[in-house]
Every structure is written in C-alpha cells, then in structure tokens.
Design an enzyme around this catalytic site. Sequence first.
Site, mmCIF file in Angstrom:
data_model
loop_
_atom_site.group_PDB
_atom_site.id
_atom_site.type_symbol
_atom_site.label_atom_id
_atom_site.label_comp_id
_atom_site.label_asym_id
_atom_site.label_seq_id
_atom_site.Cartn_x
_atom_site.Cartn_y
_atom_site.Cartn_z
ATOM 1 N N GLY A 46 -0.363 -10.130 7.222
ATOM 2 C CA GLY A 46 -1.414 -9.352 6.587
ATOM 3 C C GLY A 46 -0.922 -8.782 5.274
ATOM 4 O O GLY A 46 0.298 -8.601 5.087
ATOM 5 N N GLN A 51 -0.708 -2.961 -1.580
ATOM 6 C CA GLN A 51 0.678 -3.436 -1.624
ATOM 7 C C GLN A 51 0.999 -4.243 -2.877
ATOM 8 O O GLN A 51 2.165 -4.432 -3.204
ATOM 9 C CB GLN A 51 0.983 -4.291 -0.385
ATOM 10 C CG GLN A 51 0.963 -3.498 0.909
ATOM 11 C CD GLN A 51 1.166 -4.413 2.084
ATOM 12 O OE1 GLN A 51 0.217 -4.988 2.591
ATOM 13 N NE2 GLN A 51 2.400 -4.584 2.517
ATOM 14 N N CYS A 91 6.360 -4.793 8.068
ATOM 15 C CA CYS A 91 5.496 -4.700 6.894
ATOM 16 C C CYS A 91 6.230 -5.300 5.703
ATOM 17 O O CYS A 91 7.420 -5.038 5.524
ATOM 18 C CB CYS A 91 5.165 -3.234 6.624
ATOM 19 S SG CYS A 91 4.146 -2.971 5.172
ATOM 20 N N LEU A 92 5.513 -6.073 4.893
ATOM 21 C CA LEU A 92 6.144 -6.692 3.721
ATOM 22 C C LEU A 92 6.617 -5.634 2.721
ATOM 23 O O LEU A 92 7.490 -5.908 1.909
ATOM 24 C CB LEU A 92 5.176 -7.665 3.049
ATOM 25 C CG LEU A 92 4.790 -8.883 3.908
ATOM 26 C CD1 LEU A 92 3.752 -9.731 3.183
ATOM 27 C CD2 LEU A 92 6.008 -9.718 4.272
ATOM 28 N N HIS A 133 -3.318 -1.733 10.768
ATOM 29 C CA HIS A 133 -2.178 -1.591 9.846
ATOM 30 C C HIS A 133 -2.630 -1.785 8.388
ATOM 31 O O HIS A 133 -2.291 -0.982 7.514
ATOM 32 C CB HIS A 133 -1.120 -2.630 10.249
ATOM 33 C CG HIS A 133 0.092 -2.685 9.379
ATOM 34 N ND1 HIS A 133 1.364 -2.439 9.854
ATOM 35 C CD2 HIS A 133 0.259 -2.986 8.063
ATOM 36 C CE1 HIS A 133 2.240 -2.562 8.863
ATOM 37 N NE2 HIS A 133 1.600 -2.899 7.767
ATOM 38 N N GLU A 134 -3.434 -2.822 8.145
ATOM 39 C CA GLU A 134 -3.872 -3.097 6.764
ATOM 40 C C GLU A 134 -4.848 -2.035 6.266
ATOM 41 O O GLU A 134 -4.782 -1.629 5.103
ATOM 42 C CB GLU A 134 -4.512 -4.489 6.659
ATOM 43 C CG GLU A 134 -3.597 -5.653 7.015
ATOM 44 C CD GLU A 134 -2.205 -5.583 6.422
ATOM 45 O OE1 GLU A 134 -2.055 -5.073 5.294
ATOM 46 O OE2 GLU A 134 -1.253 -6.017 7.095
ATOM 47 N N HIS A 137 -3.057 0.914 5.040
ATOM 48 C CA HIS A 137 -2.533 0.745 3.669
ATOM 49 C C HIS A 137 -3.578 1.173 2.637
ATOM 50 O O HIS A 137 -3.265 1.815 1.640
ATOM 51 C CB HIS A 137 -2.195 -0.724 3.387
ATOM 52 C CG HIS A 137 -0.822 -1.137 3.824
ATOM 53 N ND1 HIS A 137 0.317 -0.512 3.383
ATOM 54 C CD2 HIS A 137 -0.407 -2.145 4.634
ATOM 55 C CE1 HIS A 137 1.380 -1.124 3.911
ATOM 56 N NE2 HIS A 137 0.964 -2.104 4.683
HETATM 57 NI NI NI Z 1 2.077 -3.474 5.818
#
Ligand code: NI
Length: 172
Positions: A46, A51, A91-92, A133-134, A137
């Site tokens: 995701g 991000q 998470c990236l 989660h997204e 963000h």
């Molecule tokens: Ni993330």
Amino acid sequence: MALLPILRFPDSRLHTRAAPVDVIDDTVRQLIRDMAETMYAAKGVGLAATQVDVHRRIAVIDTSEDHSALQVLINAEIIARSGECDSEEGCLSVPGVRETIRRAEWVRLRALDEHGKPFELEADGLLAVCIQHELDHLDGKVFVEYLSRLKLGRIKTRLLKQAQEDRNAATD
Ligand code: NI
C-alpha cells in the site's frame, strides 16, 4: 511513469493531513500510476499520497502476490467497522520496522475510483488492515505512533541514525 521518492519517518511532512481531491483528472491518474509503480518497485502492499509528499486523499493498495488486484482509493471514508485484530505491520516510510498493531477486523468504506465513480468496499484480513493503515497516513498518522513513547523513541533514533549513515555513504 516514474518512481517517486518516499518520505521517511520521522519526516514532519508525514504528519500533514491530506485534503480531499476535487477534480479527478489526468494529472491525478498519472499520480496514481506513478504511486502504483513506486509501491510495486518498493515491494509494498500500500502507498498513500502523503508518503510521496502529495497531500491529497489518494491511496493505492495491492495485497495480491502477483500485482493483479490494484485498488485505487480516492477520498475514502470508513463508514463501518467491527471486531479487533492484532497483526504485524510494516511501512515503506519506516524501513526495517515491523510492529504489531491493533486494528478493526472488518471495515466497510466508501470511495471514488480513478474515474470519479463512487463505490463501496467491504474488507477483512490483510486488506482491512492495509486500508486502515493507508487512511491513517492521509490523516497524518504513521503506524508506529500507536506504540509506546519509549518504543517510538527507539525507532526514531534508529531511523535518524540510518538516514545519517545513508547520507555519509552517499558523500563518501
Ligand atoms: Ni505506511
């Protein structure tokens, strides 16, 4: 298509609250393609626009093994949730960190697709976790911020040290 740079925690831009998308045009669709490409290249499931430093309510998700289930969420809102589950998340924007977080087990959401068409989606398991989660963000929240202050402090220290080492390596 282009790979977009991903902001890394504790970059303060990750705490920006994203604004709704008013017009879904070719610029937005290009961003979505670039976000998907960036997510796949980074082996993520995701990615939220936050991000990549674009503060609009857009996220891409694909929890399939073979990149066959791209889900585009624009202006998504969770309209129902139930149950609880603990699962390990990464998470990236927080490379190398995996932590167990409590989430709703099931969610129903309403969103627009890349053509501006409204849809509803029900999800459980990994997809439900990923959606929560997204969407966090887009509200400026990174998953590690659910952890204790002590744990969060350790993660921040580790990531700042790693970023410093990366900068040193780049200039050596
Ligand atoms: Ni993330």
